[in-house]
Design a protein around this motif. Structure first.
Motif, PDB file in Angstrom:
ATOM      1  N   ARG A  60       0.792  -1.236   0.000  1.00  0.00           N
ATOM      2  CA  ARG A  60       0.000   0.000   0.000  1.00  0.00           C
ATOM      3  C   ARG A  60       0.824   1.286   0.000  1.00  0.00           C
ATOM      4  N   HIS A  61       2.148   1.196   0.084  1.00  0.00           N
ATOM      5  CA  HIS A  61       2.953   2.411   0.245  1.00  0.00           C
ATOM      6  C   HIS A  61       2.800   3.414  -0.893  1.00  0.00           C
ATOM      7  N   GLU A  63       0.135   4.439  -2.018  1.00  0.00           N
ATOM      8  CA  GLU A  63      -0.998   5.306  -1.676  1.00  0.00           C
ATOM      9  C   GLU A  63      -0.519   6.599  -1.006  1.00  0.00           C
ATOM     10  N   ASP A  65       1.824   9.985  -0.519  1.00  0.00           N
ATOM     11  CA  ASP A  65       2.405  11.020  -1.368  1.00  0.00           C
ATOM     12  C   ASP A  65       3.868  11.217  -0.974  1.00  0.00           C
TER      13      ASP A  65
END
Length: 116
Positions: A60-61, A63, A65
């Motif tokens: 998920r990293h 996701e 910014d």
């Protein structure tokens, strides 16, 4: 790897906000498990709180910014240190570990946060 103590959070937020894109809050990335979040959580004041359990970070990293400063938080600081290192190795540049985790947060910053 950079680390801050919870008592240094406000200073970090000010520095991080200055380096972040306009109108963008720094992130506190809480990598604890959902049951831990229910047991003790922090109030997002001056930062955005994002919950992402450590085991889900590799998938998920993206996701997150990369332009936003991120401070990683867990129970005592070990899991968040691993996530901090992972993010740095994957192209994130403004990432710190919150040393002592939510346990230290309760002791140094907000005693209303339960210790578990």
């Amino acid at each position: 790897m950079k680390a801050i103590h919870p008592a240094q959070l406000q200073d970090w937020i000010q520095l991080a906000a200055a380096s972040a894109p306009a109108n963008t809050l720094p992130v506190v990335l809480d990598v604890r498990e959902p049951w831990e979040l229910q047991t003790a959580s922090v109030k997002p004041e001056g930062f955005e709180l994002i919950a992402m359990p450590m085991r889900s970070v590799p998938e998920r990293h993206l996701e997150l910014d990369r332009a936003r400063p991120i401070a990683c938080l867990c129970h005592h600081g070990a899991r968040s240190a691993q996530v901090t290192q992972f993010l740095l190795q994957n192209g994130f540049t403004d990432v710190v570990n919150i040393h002592g985790g939510i346990h230290a947060w309760s002791q140094e910053l907000d005693p209303s946060v339960p210790v578990y």
